[in-house]
Motif scaffolding. Structure first.
Motif, PDB file in Angstrom:
ATOM      1  N   ASP A 122     -59.903 -82.639  -7.217  1.00  0.00           N
ATOM      2  CA  ASP A 122     -59.646 -81.200  -7.275  1.00  0.00           C
ATOM      3  C   ASP A 122     -58.171 -80.899  -7.499  1.00  0.00           C
ATOM      4  O   ASP A 122     -57.719 -79.770  -7.270  1.00  0.00           O
ATOM      5  CB  ASP A 122     -60.098 -80.539  -5.960  1.00  0.00           C
ATOM      6  CG  ASP A 122     -61.605 -80.645  -5.743  1.00  0.00           C
ATOM      7  OD1 ASP A 122     -62.345 -80.538  -6.750  1.00  0.00           O
ATOM      8  OD2 ASP A 122     -62.025 -80.847  -4.595  1.00  0.00           O
ATOM      9  N   VAL A 123     -57.421 -81.891  -7.957  1.00  0.00           N
ATOM     10  CA  VAL A 123     -55.972 -81.770  -8.070  1.00  0.00           C
ATOM     11  C   VAL A 123     -55.555 -81.790  -9.543  1.00  0.00           C
ATOM     12  O   VAL A 123     -56.119 -82.538 -10.347  1.00  0.00           O
ATOM     13  CB  VAL A 123     -55.267 -82.922  -7.317  1.00  0.00           C
ATOM     14  CG1 VAL A 123     -53.756 -82.821  -7.468  1.00  0.00           C
ATOM     15  CG2 VAL A 123     -55.647 -82.904  -5.840  1.00  0.00           C
ATOM     16  N   LEU A 124     -54.573 -80.960  -9.900  1.00  0.00           N
ATOM     17  CA  LEU A 124     -53.980 -80.976 -11.228  1.00  0.00           C
ATOM     18  C   LEU A 124     -52.661 -81.735 -11.178  1.00  0.00           C
ATOM     19  O   LEU A 124     -51.817 -81.478 -10.311  1.00  0.00           O
ATOM     20  CB  LEU A 124     -53.733 -79.550 -11.738  1.00  0.00           C
ATOM     21  CG  LEU A 124     -54.944 -78.634 -11.879  1.00  0.00           C
ATOM     22  CD1 LEU A 124     -54.523 -77.292 -12.468  1.00  0.00           C
ATOM     23  CD2 LEU A 124     -56.021 -79.272 -12.741  1.00  0.00           C
ATOM     24  N   VAL A 125     -52.481 -82.673 -12.100  1.00  0.00           N
ATOM     25  CA  VAL A 125     -51.266 -83.486 -12.125  1.00  0.00           C
ATOM     26  C   VAL A 125     -50.766 -83.603 -13.558  1.00  0.00           C
ATOM     27  O   VAL A 125     -51.514 -83.386 -14.516  1.00  0.00           O
ATOM     28  CB  VAL A 125     -51.495 -84.898 -11.542  1.00  0.00           C
ATOM     29  CG1 VAL A 125     -52.150 -84.826 -10.176  1.00  0.00           C
ATOM     30  CG2 VAL A 125     -52.358 -85.742 -12.489  1.00  0.00           C
ATOM     31  N   VAL A 126     -49.491 -83.947 -13.700  1.00  0.00           N
ATOM     32  CA  VAL A 126     -48.940 -84.294 -15.013  1.00  0.00           C
ATOM     33  C   VAL A 126     -48.453 -85.737 -14.960  1.00  0.00           C
ATOM     34  O   VAL A 126     -48.169 -86.280 -13.887  1.00  0.00           O
ATOM     35  CB  VAL A 126     -47.775 -83.360 -15.421  1.00  0.00           C
ATOM     36  CG1 VAL A 126     -48.239 -81.925 -15.488  1.00  0.00           C
ATOM     37  CG2 VAL A 126     -46.588 -83.502 -14.468  1.00  0.00           C
ATOM     38  N   ASP A 127     -48.386 -86.354 -16.125  1.00  0.00           N
ATOM     39  CA  ASP A 127     -47.857 -87.705 -16.292  1.00  0.00           C
ATOM     40  C   ASP A 127     -48.448 -88.715 -15.307  1.00  0.00           C
ATOM     41  O   ASP A 127     -47.728 -89.357 -14.543  1.00  0.00           O
ATOM     42  CB  ASP A 127     -46.331 -87.678 -16.174  1.00  0.00           C
ATOM     43  CG  ASP A 127     -45.701 -88.993 -16.628  1.00  0.00           C
ATOM     44  OD1 ASP A 127     -46.298 -89.684 -17.481  1.00  0.00           O
ATOM     45  OD2 ASP A 127     -44.611 -89.336 -16.120  1.00  0.00           O
ATOM     46  N   PRO A 128     -49.761 -88.908 -15.326  1.00  0.00           N
ATOM     47  CA  PRO A 128     -50.371 -89.900 -14.436  1.00  0.00           C
ATOM     48  C   PRO A 128     -50.111 -91.322 -14.915  1.00  0.00           C
ATOM     49  O   PRO A 128     -49.836 -91.557 -16.092  1.00  0.00           O
ATOM     50  CB  PRO A 128     -51.856 -89.573 -14.526  1.00  0.00           C
ATOM     51  CG  PRO A 128     -52.017 -89.057 -15.933  1.00  0.00           C
ATOM     52  CD  PRO A 128     -50.754 -88.268 -16.204  1.00  0.00           C
ATOM     53  N   THR A 129     -50.184 -92.257 -13.986  1.00  0.00           N
ATOM     54  CA  THR A 129     -50.182 -93.662 -14.367  1.00  0.00           C
ATOM     55  C   THR A 129     -51.552 -93.994 -14.956  1.00  0.00           C
ATOM     56  O   THR A 129     -52.485 -93.178 -14.891  1.00  0.00           O
ATOM     57  CB  THR A 129     -49.916 -94.559 -13.151  1.00  0.00           C
ATOM     58  OG1 THR A 129     -51.020 -94.415 -12.225  1.00  0.00           O
ATOM     59  CG2 THR A 129     -48.611 -94.175 -12.451  1.00  0.00           C
TER      60      THR A 129
END
Length: 275
Positions: free
Chosen positions: A208-215
């Protein structure tokens, strides 16, 4: 050439561990969810290209090369030069990459970069005409994925824009009688004309989380992603959704806000590497 099969499978125990870390507001490498990894740029990697740039985004590495040749315009755009974007996933870049012709992932990557640059009119194609309706500059932009540790689109966009901005048009002379173009690559006629810079921000939905630049491990458990291209003048110039998951209306609004803020920051970073 390369073929990229399905995303690598993450064991359930590790997946739960990643989700728990993200739920606390951090990437697994302890960055805040909306922070990018360090961006490093090495220019002039390939001496035979008209421009070449290696971008390192964490452990992700992307090489972009530009070659400028004389060619014919497209029939429906006789008064413009030509931009052609290709992408290739090098098999050594990831255990999940296999040799073979480019698959839909490599093709999609090239199309996202191409569309973002073209729709924003970042490259001044109207200034690349040599002989109206007959001869124009053809700009080849080739993207090579050398190491994959997540977020290939954003890394590729950074490499592409810097490579285009640093590209030099070869010196040339036009025979006014025949219209033939003679090129001397030992000299330059100046930089490839750009109207503006462009960046992309890809927002991933993981749980349920929004992230940028994931591994790569984080990216492997994302249900969906939304790439939003931002031009230097603050306009949204492209969007591409990937994955089977969905974004709510509120999440799309959040993604737009994130992309506008982070896109501006990336463009400022790109400018530093151009100086």
């Amino acid at each position: 050439m390369s073929s990229t099969p399905e995303t690598s499978i993450i064991p359930k125990i590790k997946m739960n561990a990643i989700l728990n870390v993200l739920a606390k507001g951090y990437h697994i490498d302890k960055r805040p969810l909306l922070s990018y990894r360090q961006i490093d740029v090495i220019k002039n990697i390939s001496p035979n290209a008209d421009s070449s740039v290696l971008v390192k985004l964490g452990y992700t590495q992307v090489l972009a090369g530009v070659k400028i040749e004389v060619g014919q315009p497209f029939p429906d755009n006789p008064e413009e030069g030509v931009l052609i974007v290709n992408a290739e996933y090098i098999p050594a870049a990831s255990p999940t990459f296999e040799p073979g012709p480019p698959d839909e992932n490599a093709i999609e990557l090239a199309r996202v970069i191409d569309r973002s640059i073209r729709e924003s009119k970042a490259v001044a194609l109207d200034k690349l005409v040599l002989v109206p309706g007959r001869k124009v500059w053809v700009v080849w932009l080739d993207i090579y994925i050398l190491d994959h540790d997540g977020n290939l689109i954003d890394a590729s966009m950074i490499a592409s824009i810097i490579a285009l901005a640093k590209a030099r048009i070869p010196y040339y002379e036009i025979d006014q009688v025949t219209g033939n173009v003679k090129i001397d690559r030992s000299k330059s006629a100046g930089l490839l004309p750009l109207n503006k810079l462009v960046s992309s921000v890809t927002i991933y939905k993981i749980g349920d989380v929004l992230v940028v630049d994931p591994t790569a491990e984080e990216e492997a458990i994302a249900s969906a992603s939304l790439t939003i291209a931002i031009s230097e003048d603050g306009n949204i110039v492209g969007m591409q959704k990937r994955g089977l998951g969905t974004f709510t209306e509120k999440e799309i609004e959040q993604a737009l806000e994130i992309s506008l803020n982070r896109g501006k920051e990336i463009i400022e970073t790109i400018k530093k590497f151009l100086s």
